[in-house]
Design a protein around this motif. Structure first.
Motif, PDB file in Angstrom:
ATOM      1  N   GLY A  16       0.806  -1.214   0.000  1.00 41.97           N
ATOM      2  CA  GLY A  16       0.000   0.000   0.000  1.00 41.97           C
ATOM      3  C   GLY A  16       0.841   1.267   0.000  1.00 41.97           C
ATOM      4  O   GLY A  16       2.029   1.243   0.336  1.00 41.97           O
ATOM      5  N   GLU A  17       0.210   2.363  -0.424  1.00 47.45           N
ATOM      6  CA  GLU A  17       0.863   3.666  -0.454  1.00 47.45           C
ATOM      7  C   GLU A  17      -0.030   4.688   0.246  1.00 47.45           C
ATOM      8  O   GLU A  17      -1.236   4.480   0.351  1.00 47.45           O
ATOM      9  N   SER A  18       0.573   5.804   0.630  1.00 45.46           N
ATOM     10  CA  SER A  18      -0.138   6.822   1.409  1.00 45.46           C
ATOM     11  C   SER A  18      -1.435   7.285   0.743  1.00 45.46           C
ATOM     12  O   SER A  18      -2.458   7.442   1.385  1.00 45.46           O
ATOM     13  N   HIS A  19      -1.370   7.534  -0.574  1.00 45.64           N
ATOM     14  CA  HIS A  19      -2.556   8.048  -1.268  1.00 45.64           C
ATOM     15  C   HIS A  19      -3.095   7.044  -2.284  1.00 45.64           C
ATOM     16  O   HIS A  19      -3.848   7.404  -3.183  1.00 45.64           O
ATOM     17  N   GLY A  20      -2.685   5.780  -2.174  1.00 45.02           N
ATOM     18  CA  GLY A  20      -3.280   4.732  -3.017  1.00 45.02           C
ATOM     19  C   GLY A  20      -4.622   4.340  -2.412  1.00 45.02           C
ATOM     20  O   GLY A  20      -5.168   5.038  -1.550  1.00 45.02           O
ATOM     21  N   ARG A  21      -5.154   3.186  -2.800  1.00 44.92           N
ATOM     22  CA  ARG A  21      -6.494   2.821  -2.305  1.00 44.92           C
ATOM     23  C   ARG A  21      -6.465   2.387  -0.846  1.00 44.92           C
ATOM     24  O   ARG A  21      -7.405   2.607  -0.103  1.00 44.92           O
ATOM     25  N   CYS A  22      -5.385   1.717  -0.448  1.00 41.58           N
ATOM     26  CA  CYS A  22      -5.358   1.159   0.908  1.00 41.58           C
ATOM     27  C   CYS A  22      -3.922   0.936   1.360  1.00 41.58           C
ATOM     28  O   CYS A  22      -2.993   1.018   0.556  1.00 41.58           O
ATOM     29  N   VAL A  23      -3.755   0.660   2.645  1.00 44.52           N
ATOM     30  CA  VAL A  23      -2.485   0.113   3.151  1.00 44.52           C
ATOM     31  C   VAL A  23      -2.842  -1.127   3.968  1.00 44.52           C
ATOM     32  O   VAL A  23      -3.892  -1.172   4.618  1.00 44.52           O
ATOM     33  N   GLY A  24      -1.961  -2.110   3.918  1.00 47.60           N
ATOM     34  CA  GLY A  24      -2.293  -3.326   4.648  1.00 47.60           C
ATOM     35  C   GLY A  24      -1.142  -4.290   4.751  1.00 47.60           C
ATOM     36  O   GLY A  24       0.028  -3.926   4.523  1.00 47.60           O
ATOM     37  N   VAL A  25      -1.505  -5.526   5.068  1.00 51.11           N
ATOM     38  CA  VAL A  25      -0.484  -6.509   5.378  1.00 51.11           C
ATOM     39  C   VAL A  25      -1.006  -7.917   5.096  1.00 51.11           C
ATOM     40  O   VAL A  25      -2.213  -8.161   5.174  1.00 51.11           O
ATOM     41  N   VAL A  26      -0.089  -8.811   4.728  1.00 55.39           N
ATOM     42  CA  VAL A  26      -0.394 -10.242   4.702  1.00 55.39           C
ATOM     43  C   VAL A  26       0.516 -10.883   5.743  1.00 55.39           C
ATOM     44  O   VAL A  26       1.715 -10.615   5.753  1.00 55.39           O
ATOM     45  N   VAL A  27      -0.067 -11.662   6.640  1.00 53.50           N
ATOM     46  CA  VAL A  27       0.737 -12.396   7.625  1.00 53.50           C
ATOM     47  C   VAL A  27       0.638 -13.869   7.271  1.00 53.50           C
ATOM     48  O   VAL A  27      -0.453 -14.443   7.283  1.00 53.50           O
ATOM     49  N   ASP A  28       1.767 -14.465   6.923  1.00 51.23           N
ATOM     50  CA  ASP A  28       1.778 -15.895   6.615  1.00 51.23           C
ATOM     51  C   ASP A  28       2.580 -16.602   7.700  1.00 51.23           C
ATOM     52  O   ASP A  28       3.638 -16.122   8.106  1.00 51.23           O
ATOM     53  N   GLY A  29       2.071 -17.719   8.179  1.00 47.61           N
ATOM     54  CA  GLY A  29       2.814 -18.495   9.182  1.00 47.61           C
ATOM     55  C   GLY A  29       2.270 -18.332  10.587  1.00 47.61           C
ATOM     56  O   GLY A  29       2.851 -18.884  11.536  1.00 47.61           O
ATOM     57  N   CYS A  30       1.160 -17.612  10.731  1.00 43.78           N
ATOM     58  CA  CYS A  30       0.578 -17.511  12.080  1.00 43.78           C
ATOM     59  C   CYS A  30      -0.073 -18.861  12.422  1.00 43.78           C
ATOM     60  O   CYS A  30      -0.868 -19.386  11.628  1.00 43.78           O
ATOM     61  N   PRO A  31       0.259 -19.442  13.549  1.00 45.17           N
ATOM     62  CA  PRO A  31      -0.326 -20.740  13.905  1.00 45.17           C
ATOM     63  C   PRO A  31      -1.853 -20.712  13.881  1.00 45.17           C
ATOM     64  O   PRO A  31      -2.468 -19.668  14.109  1.00 45.17           O
ATOM     65  N   ALA A  32      -2.445 -21.876  13.626  1.00 50.33           N
ATOM     66  CA  ALA A  32      -3.902 -22.009  13.658  1.00 50.33           C
ATOM     67  C   ALA A  32      -4.371 -22.026  15.110  1.00 50.33           C
ATOM     68  O   ALA A  32      -3.646 -22.477  16.006  1.00 50.33           O
ATOM     69  N   GLY A  33      -5.596 -21.529  15.311  1.00 49.53           N
ATOM     70  CA  GLY A  33      -6.203 -21.654  16.635  1.00 49.53           C
ATOM     71  C   GLY A  33      -5.999 -20.475  17.544  1.00 49.53           C
ATOM     72  O   GLY A  33      -6.275 -20.567  18.745  1.00 49.53           O
ATOM     73  N   LEU A  34      -5.514 -19.338  17.008  1.00 53.34           N
ATOM     74  CA  LEU A  34      -5.389 -18.129  17.832  1.00 53.34           C
ATOM     75  C   LEU A  34      -6.692 -17.344  17.706  1.00 53.34           C
ATOM     76  O   LEU A  34      -7.133 -17.019  16.600  1.00 53.34           O
TER      77      LEU A  34
END
Ligand SMILES: Cc1cc2nc3c(=O)[nH]c(=O)nc-3n(C[C@H](O)[C@H](O)[C@H](O)COP(=O)(O)O)c2cc1C
Length: 378
Positions: A16-34
């Motif tokens: 994402g960029e400051s004036h683009g549509r959005c800013v965000g994140v992908v988190v891969d590897g977070c254990p299941a069940g949280l």
């Protein structure tokens, strides 16, 4: 040109960029069940939002988080978690002028050269403090994971702003006080003085810097993979990714250079039969590994470069020096808004290393195993 991925096992991809549509994140590897509710992420994001127009930018973003994947029935599934906030209060016309008049000490000119003029310069684009909204989303997940699995708590606060240093507080007081004042200081007295300094600087059209201190408690011994993936090395890398960060120190930090060995050493002692150290000038890391003592790290932030005082730059069309004052809406001090960001980066790296070292399993607690534990069928 990659460089937007952090971590080995708890992997964070920033977009994402400051004036683009959005800013965000992908988190891969977070254990299941949280267990993750949208409110867990929103609470942290709200702490990063500008608090008060006297000490922060007047850009008003709602920053309502949307979770797009990876959470089902209130729990992480083990699949990549994608979450973002939309950019709405955007005034890109403010930034037309910087297209050809790069702002001093911003990335404008250097990014234009590096990316051949294709970079999104509006609002600083990828270099804007706004991208840290994504860091905070990932950090909120990491913080919850650390607290629920290992009881690790990460607490940051503004220890210094414009030369005003907070002192005489306990960690417990810092935890309680920091979000009761707008500058995120650990004491009320320091907060008032820091706020005054920020307002004075803003009235002069100037800005001020400061230091965020962060402590993490309940760490096991042995987080960190020497020699190239040390805990301090990875923390420094993550913390230096926060826009405006200018330095990172652990424990006694740069002061260690002026101490003697006998002053700096942390004597090993037995406390109730447990091996520990008498003090913590190492800041909880020796040999690139956690020592079991609290992690203590400080991040210095520069005064924000966007100031309304006149500065010199070069007009890239005319190729001549000009004077201008930076347009747009800005924070006169980064520190208050950087506090939850520092917490997030520390939590992300600790989560990554806790998974790497085997302290956190891939499934936290099986909800059900269908016809039985699948491992029995192997
Ligand atoms: C939460 C946050 C808000 C920020 N707000 C501003 C701002 O309003 N004005 C500014 O000049 N810099 C601001 N910065 C810092 C700039 O983004 C940063 O200094 C710039 O992109 C150049 O990068 P560098 O300082 O890391 O070299 C902010 C940083 C953070 C983390």
């Amino acid at each position: 040109m990659r460089g937007n991925i952090l971590g080995e096992r708890f992997v964070v991809v920033s977009f994402g960029e400051s004036h683009g549509r959005c800013v965000g994140v992908v988190v891969d590897g977070c254990p299941a069940g949280l267990k993750i509710e949208v409110e867990d992420l929103q609470r942290e994001l709200d702490l990063r939002r500008p608090s008060n127009t006297l000490i922060s930018t007047t850009r008003r973003e709602e920053d309502k988080v949307e979770i797009l994947s990876g959470i089902f029935g209130g729990y992480t599934t083990g699949a990549p978690i994608c979450a973002l906030v939309w950019n709405r209060d955007v005034r890109s016309e403010d930034y037309e002028v910087i297209k050809d008049k790069p702002r001093p000490s911003h990335a404008d000119y250097y990014a234009r050269v590096k990316y051949g003029g294709f970079n999104d310069y509006r609002g600083g684009g990828r270099f804007s403090g706004r991208i840290t909204a994504g860091f905070v989303i990932a950090g909120a997940i990491a913080k919850k994971l650390l607290l629920e699995t290992l009881g690790i708590e990460v607490i940051a606060y503004a220890i210094e702003i414009a030369g005003v240093r907070a002192s005489g507080f306990t960690l417990e007081e810092a935890r309680k006080s920091r979000y009761l004042n707008e500058v995120r200081a650990p004491t009320k007295e320091a907060a008032e003085e820091m706020k005054r300094k920020i307002i004075e600087a803003r009235e002069r059209g100037d800005s001020v810097g400061g230091i965020v201190e962060c402590t993490a408690t309940n760490l096991p011994i042995g987080l960190g993979e020497p020699v190239f993936d040390t805990l301090d090395g990875d923390l420094a890398k993550a913390l230096m990714a926060i826009p405006g960060a200018r330095g990172v120190e652990f424990g006694a930090g740069f002061k260690a250079a002026t101490m003697t060995g006998s002053q700096h050493n942390d004597p090993l002692i037995l406390r109730d039969g447990v091996i520990t150290s008498e003090k913590n000038d190492a800041g909880g890391i020796v040999g690139g590994m956690s020592t079991g003592m609290p992690l203590v790290v400080r991040v210095a932030f520069k005064p924000p470069s966007s100031i309304s005082l006149k500065q010199k730059t070069v007009d890239l069309k005319a190729i001549r020096e000009v004077e201008f004052s930076v347009p747009g809406r800005h924070d006169p001090c980064i520190v208050p808004r950087a506090v939850p960001v520092v917490e997030s980066m520390v939590a992300i790296i600790l989560a990554d290393h806790a998974i790497r070292a085997g302290f956190i399993p891939p499934v936290l607690k099986p909800r059900d195993s269908g016809s039985g534990d699948p491992r029995q069928h192997l």
